[in-house]
Scaffold this motif. Sequence first.
Motif, PDB file in Angstrom:
ATOM      1  N   TYR A  97       0.726  -1.111   0.014  1.00  0.00           N
ATOM      2  CA  TYR A  97      -0.184  -0.089   0.049  1.00  0.00           C
ATOM      3  C   TYR A  97       0.869   1.238  -0.078  1.00  0.00           C
ATOM      4  O   TYR A  97       0.412   2.213  -0.559  1.00  0.00           O
ATOM      5  N   THR A  98       2.009   1.278   0.784  1.00  0.00           N
ATOM      6  CA  THR A  98       3.110   2.395   0.709  1.00  0.00           C
ATOM      7  C   THR A  98       3.362   2.678  -0.732  1.00  0.00           C
ATOM      8  O   THR A  98       3.445   3.979  -1.139  1.00  0.00           O
ATOM      9  N   VAL A  99       3.660   1.495  -1.582  1.00  0.00           N
ATOM     10  CA  VAL A  99       4.123   1.840  -3.010  1.00  0.00           C
ATOM     11  C   VAL A  99       2.946   2.140  -3.915  1.00  0.00           C
ATOM     12  O   VAL A  99       2.970   3.049  -4.627  1.00  0.00           O
ATOM     13  N   ALA A 100       1.847   1.577  -3.699  1.00  0.00           N
ATOM     14  CA  ALA A 100       0.660   1.624  -4.752  1.00  0.00           C
ATOM     15  C   ALA A 100       0.363   3.077  -4.323  1.00  0.00           C
ATOM     16  O   ALA A 100      -0.295   3.735  -5.348  1.00  0.00           O
ATOM     17  N   PHE A 101       0.244   3.665  -3.308  1.00  0.00           N
ATOM     18  CA  PHE A 101      -0.338   5.059  -3.099  1.00  0.00           C
ATOM     19  C   PHE A 101       0.882   6.206  -3.144  1.00  0.00           C
ATOM     20  O   PHE A 101       0.537   7.314  -2.680  1.00  0.00           O
ATOM     21  N   MET A 102       1.958   5.720  -3.438  1.00  0.00           N
ATOM     22  CA  MET A 102       3.189   6.811  -3.417  1.00  0.00           C
ATOM     23  C   MET A 102       2.840   8.108  -4.262  1.00  0.00           C
ATOM     24  O   MET A 102       2.930   9.068  -3.668  1.00  0.00           O
ATOM     25  N   PRO A 103       2.291   8.027  -5.361  1.00  0.00           N
ATOM     26  CA  PRO A 103       2.110   9.250  -6.255  1.00  0.00           C
ATOM     27  C   PRO A 103       1.118  10.282  -5.466  1.00  0.00           C
ATOM     28  O   PRO A 103       1.262  11.569  -5.349  1.00  0.00           O
ATOM     29  N   MET A 104      -0.151   9.590  -4.819  1.00  0.00           N
ATOM     30  CA  MET A 104      -1.008  10.400  -4.004  1.00  0.00           C
ATOM     31  C   MET A 104      -0.605  10.950  -2.948  1.00  0.00           C
ATOM     32  O   MET A 104      -0.666  12.156  -2.541  1.00  0.00           O
ATOM     33  N   ASN A 105       0.376  10.093  -2.028  1.00  0.00           N
ATOM     34  CA  ASN A 105       0.741  10.373  -0.805  1.00  0.00           C
ATOM     35  C   ASN A 105       1.853  11.800  -1.121  1.00  0.00           C
ATOM     36  O   ASN A 105       1.808  12.603  -0.429  1.00  0.00           O
ATOM     37  N   ARG A 106       2.540  11.678  -2.115  1.00  0.00           N
ATOM     38  CA  ARG A 106       3.619  12.658  -2.442  1.00  0.00           C
ATOM     39  C   ARG A 106       2.860  13.770  -2.811  1.00  0.00           C
ATOM     40  O   ARG A 106       3.378  14.804  -2.211  1.00  0.00           O
ATOM     41  N   ALA A 107       1.836  13.972  -3.759  1.00  0.00           N
ATOM     42  CA  ALA A 107       1.303  14.955  -3.972  1.00  0.00           C
ATOM     43  C   ALA A 107       0.332  15.689  -2.944  1.00  0.00           C
ATOM     44  O   ALA A 107       0.593  16.968  -2.568  1.00  0.00           O
ATOM     45  N   HIS A 108      -0.094  14.912  -1.860  1.00  0.00           N
ATOM     46  CA  HIS A 108      -0.711  15.535  -0.644  1.00  0.00           C
ATOM     47  C   HIS A 108       0.430  15.960   0.325  1.00  0.00           C
ATOM     48  O   HIS A 108       0.221  17.033   0.706  1.00  0.00           O
ATOM     49  N   ARG A 109       1.576  15.431   0.338  1.00  0.00           N
ATOM     50  CA  ARG A 109       2.515  16.241   1.105  1.00  0.00           C
ATOM     51  C   ARG A 109       3.059  17.237   0.600  1.00  0.00           C
ATOM     52  O   ARG A 109       3.400  18.098   1.160  1.00  0.00           O
ATOM     53  N   LEU A 110       3.245  17.430  -0.726  1.00  0.00           N
ATOM     54  CA  LEU A 110       3.848  18.651  -1.461  1.00  0.00           C
ATOM     55  C   LEU A 110       2.933  19.644  -1.072  1.00  0.00           C
ATOM     56  O   LEU A 110       3.368  20.899  -0.824  1.00  0.00           O
ATOM     57  N   ALA A 111       1.453  19.442  -1.211  1.00  0.00           N
ATOM     58  CA  ALA A 111       0.392  20.437  -1.160  1.00  0.00           C
ATOM     59  C   ALA A 111       0.372  20.960   0.538  1.00  0.00           C
ATOM     60  O   ALA A 111       0.193  22.111   0.628  1.00  0.00           O
ATOM     61  N   LYS A 112       0.580  19.758   1.215  1.00  0.00           N
ATOM     62  CA  LYS A 112       0.400  20.157   2.671  1.00  0.00           C
ATOM     63  C   LYS A 112       1.504  21.466   3.065  1.00  0.00           C
ATOM     64  O   LYS A 112       1.414  22.283   3.922  1.00  0.00           O
ATOM     65  N   HIS A 113       2.672  21.277   2.253  1.00  0.00           N
ATOM     66  CA  HIS A 113       3.782  22.089   2.692  1.00  0.00           C
ATOM     67  C   HIS A 113       3.953  23.345   1.483  1.00  0.00           C
ATOM     68  O   HIS A 113       4.773  24.112   1.571  1.00  0.00           O
ATOM     69  N   GLY A 114       2.895  23.368   1.041  1.00  0.00           N
ATOM     70  CA  GLY A 114       2.566  24.750   0.154  1.00  0.00           C
ATOM     71  C   GLY A 114       3.607  24.539  -1.368  1.00  0.00           C
ATOM     72  O   GLY A 114       3.893  25.734  -1.757  1.00  0.00           O
TER      73      GLY A 114
END
Length: 126
Positions: free
Chosen positions: A82-99
């Motif tokens: 699940y960590t690998v499968a959702f990597m793009p979504m998690n990455r985008a979420h973290r980027l947005a969370k940090h502006g």
Amino acid sequence: MSNRNRRPGPLRWIGYAFGRRLPDSMRDWVRDDLTGDYAGARHVVRGIVPFTPLFAAFLLFPGELWLRGAMVLLALLLALFYTVAFMPMNRAHRLAKHGLPVDLENPRRARLRELERARYVARYPH
């Protein structure tokens, strides 16, 4: 030490692994963490950290050691999947969370992609 090289301390990093936002002064570090070289490997490590209490709890279950180890292994494999499968979504979420823009990518890979595109256009003009 410049802000660019500033890293979060261990407790702050654990909070970051659990999804907390880091201060704006660490935005460059976050960008490098999420888009730099080995960002995928760092994402996998960061993604497994929140599961470590679960792994530890499985080791406390009654039963044979091999059975408890198998439970931990199964949980680890599912967490990795699940960590690998959702990597793009998690990455985008973290980027947005940090502006930061959600479509940021590794600068080196972006340059290589642009060079490849320029070679293609030079070879096959429209």
